[in-house]
Design an enzyme around this catalytic site. Sequence first.
Site, PDB file in Angstrom:
ATOM      1  N   THR A  41       0.827  -1.209   0.000  1.00  0.00           N
ATOM      2  CA  THR A  41       0.000   0.000   0.000  1.00  0.00           C
ATOM      3  C   THR A  41       0.857   1.253   0.000  1.00  0.00           C
ATOM      4  O   THR A  41       0.598   2.201  -0.744  1.00  0.00           O
ATOM      5  CB  THR A  41      -0.922  -0.001   1.241  1.00  0.00           C
ATOM      6  OG1 THR A  41      -1.877  -1.051   1.106  1.00  0.00           O
ATOM      7  CG2 THR A  41      -1.655   1.329   1.379  1.00  0.00           C
ATOM      8  N   CYS A  42       1.890   1.270   0.816  1.00  0.00           N
ATOM      9  CA  CYS A  42       2.701   2.473   1.007  1.00  0.00           C
ATOM     10  C   CYS A  42       3.234   3.023  -0.307  1.00  0.00           C
ATOM     11  O   CYS A  42       3.036   4.183  -0.643  1.00  0.00           O
ATOM     12  CB  CYS A  42       3.861   2.172   1.959  1.00  0.00           C
ATOM     13  SG  CYS A  42       4.923   3.593   2.265  1.00  0.00           S
ATOM     14  N   GLY A 176     -13.486  12.396   8.585  1.00  0.00           N
ATOM     15  CA  GLY A 176     -12.350  11.980   9.401  1.00  0.00           C
ATOM     16  C   GLY A 176     -11.221  12.994   9.364  1.00  0.00           C
ATOM     17  O   GLY A 176     -10.704  13.312   8.292  1.00  0.00           O
ATOM     18  N   GLY A 178      -8.179  12.746  10.668  1.00  0.00           N
ATOM     19  CA  GLY A 178      -6.894  12.140  10.985  1.00  0.00           C
ATOM     20  C   GLY A 178      -5.856  12.504   9.939  1.00  0.00           C
ATOM     21  O   GLY A 178      -6.070  13.392   9.105  1.00  0.00           O
ATOM     22  N   GLU A 199     -15.650  15.572  11.481  1.00  0.00           N
ATOM     23  CA  GLU A 199     -14.968  14.704  12.450  1.00  0.00           C
ATOM     24  C   GLU A 199     -15.877  14.368  13.622  1.00  0.00           C
ATOM     25  O   GLU A 199     -16.546  15.257  14.174  1.00  0.00           O
ATOM     26  CB  GLU A 199     -13.691  15.393  12.956  1.00  0.00           C
ATOM     27  CG  GLU A 199     -13.038  14.773  14.176  1.00  0.00           C
ATOM     28  CD  GLU A 199     -12.626  13.317  13.989  1.00  0.00           C
ATOM     29  OE1 GLU A 199     -12.848  12.523  14.914  1.00  0.00           O
ATOM     30  OE2 GLU A 199     -12.095  12.984  12.913  1.00  0.00           O
ATOM     31  N   GLY A 268      -9.873   5.710   8.953  1.00  0.00           N
ATOM     32  CA  GLY A 268      -8.935   4.723   9.476  1.00  0.00           C
ATOM     33  C   GLY A 268      -8.753   3.533   8.564  1.00  0.00           C
ATOM     34  O   GLY A 268      -9.288   3.473   7.448  1.00  0.00           O
ATOM     35  N   ASP A 309       0.836  -3.614  10.060  1.00  0.00           N
ATOM     36  CA  ASP A 309      -0.566  -3.227  10.251  1.00  0.00           C
ATOM     37  C   ASP A 309      -1.461  -4.402  10.607  1.00  0.00           C
ATOM     38  O   ASP A 309      -2.584  -4.203  11.068  1.00  0.00           O
ATOM     39  CB  ASP A 309      -1.102  -2.568   8.972  1.00  0.00           C
ATOM     40  CG  ASP A 309      -0.569  -1.162   8.757  1.00  0.00           C
ATOM     41  OD1 ASP A 309       0.270  -0.713   9.565  1.00  0.00           O
ATOM     42  OD2 ASP A 309      -0.987  -0.508   7.785  1.00  0.00           O
ATOM     43  N   MET A 315      -0.319   2.024  13.111  1.00  0.00           N
ATOM     44  CA  MET A 315      -0.287   1.632  11.701  1.00  0.00           C
ATOM     45  C   MET A 315       0.598   2.618  10.947  1.00  0.00           C
ATOM     46  O   MET A 315       0.129   3.550  10.294  1.00  0.00           O
ATOM     47  CB  MET A 315      -1.694   1.594  11.120  1.00  0.00           C
ATOM     48  CG  MET A 315      -2.498   0.382  11.569  1.00  0.00           C
ATOM     49  SD  MET A 315      -4.083   0.280  10.709  1.00  0.00           S
ATOM     50  CE  MET A 315      -4.596  -1.382  11.161  1.00  0.00           C
ATOM     51  N   HIS A 441      23.919  27.421  11.882  1.00  0.00           N
ATOM     52  CA  HIS A 441      23.086  28.610  11.676  1.00  0.00           C
ATOM     53  C   HIS A 441      23.245  29.095  10.242  1.00  0.00           C
ATOM     54  O   HIS A 441      24.359  29.146   9.737  1.00  0.00           O
ATOM     55  CB  HIS A 441      23.510  29.722  12.640  1.00  0.00           C
ATOM     56  CG  HIS A 441      22.767  31.017  12.416  1.00  0.00           C
ATOM     57  ND1 HIS A 441      21.479  31.211  12.849  1.00  0.00           N
ATOM     58  CD2 HIS A 441      23.143  32.168  11.788  1.00  0.00           C
ATOM     59  CE1 HIS A 441      21.087  32.437  12.515  1.00  0.00           C
ATOM     60  NE2 HIS A 441      22.082  33.033  11.869  1.00  0.00           N
TER      61      HIS A 441
END
Length: 462
Positions: A41-42, A176, A178, A199, A268, A309, A315, A441
């Site tokens: 899936t990723c 949702g 998320g 939500e 989800g 998962d 997950m 810096h």
Amino acid sequence: MASYDLIVIGSGPGGYVCAIKAAQLGLKTAVVEGRETLGGTCLNVGCIPSKALLHATHALHEAEHNFAKMGLKAETPTVDWQQMLSYKNDSIGQNTGGIEFLFKKNKIDWLKGWGSIPEAGKVKVGDETHEAKNIVIASGSVPSSIPNVEVDNEIVVDSTGALELKKIPEKMVVIGAGVIGLELGSVYRRLGAEVTVVEYLDAITPGMDAEVARNFQKILTKQGLKFVLGAAVQGVSVEGDQAKVTWKSRKDDSEESMTADCVLVATGRKPYVEGLGLEALGVEMTERGQIRIDDHFKTSVDGLYAIGDAVPGLMLAHKAEDEGVAIAEILAGQKGHVNYEVIPGVVYTHPEVATVGKTEEQLKEEGRGYKVGKFPFLGNARAKANHSAEGFVKILADKETDRILGAHIIGPMAGDLIHEVCVAMEFGAAAEDLARTCHAHPTYSEAVREAALALGDGAIHA
């Protein structure tokens, strides 16, 4: 019948990393994958394509809002949606092709097809059955929905469908608030869609440090996202090329609705274990449909392990990767281990949000004495020069020992900045250790040091 030391089911981040590590440690390894490409899936419909669209649309945002301020005079870019999708697909191809190269390099066999486990020590792929001393299930997860909401991936879409819309919607409702909903909602807001996020809870990003979540919502609202919180979605109905979302207020039970060109269901994900034959094997599961494992990733069946998962826990792709390495080391006779106290989480909006360790709410609930060090990016020279001065760094440390307990960053490159805190926590560092470490810096990372300084005598630039 081929025989292996290890067969991994699933080629997502957990699975492919597990396989590569196992091969490096001398185990004869194969991976079962039914997709046409590796990466799960990723890489195919998750992390990578969504980040490509986030990157492209952030560049559009910069051109529209900041180029002129920097003396870059040009016409505002127009969006070629099909070309943007092609760019996204090219990103997928490069990454999935890279995994295939790594399999060949490490002599890992790709067993093409969907796998099942007819009995302990055996994996069936198509008409062939293969033997393995050990099997690791890394089958990942799929989007979950809610009652009375049917995903057709045309008008009502999940995260996969949202990556392949035929056109940019004029109006989108996201169910949702998320990570997935806010990231993809940000993509389409930048592309010009009117985006409303609905939500169930009274705050966005459940589980996140409350102060960060409040500031995050303010920033996203300023960017044009609209929020309806404390709203229980009752259902979604499709009429023609429009969808109507209906919800009830959890406060007064009043009912409202909104019509949109597209509804994204981002409520989800759930473990993907269908077809593996786990029930027949007698594999113990949790109430949430996850595979139950012990502290060494072992299931209730000898020789069968699970990660990612498909098992309890966060997950997250990188959590699965760490578990993949750990179980490969265990199977090779080493002492694999995952430190679940130092697993960072990132939201790849702009600004990014990153978190690791404890939140203030968790520390209060535990009754632990703590102190807070904060520093705003408005005091960071690089951030101001780059029109990226929104947000802050917040570090939590033990009140007595000064040991870092958690960190929460909302601001530029937060997903990269969080890792110096992760390394510090992994070594049990005190905030003073971070404060006394020289930072180049001008860099965004100076804001992290300043937050650590704020836990002592005080920040320099605040």
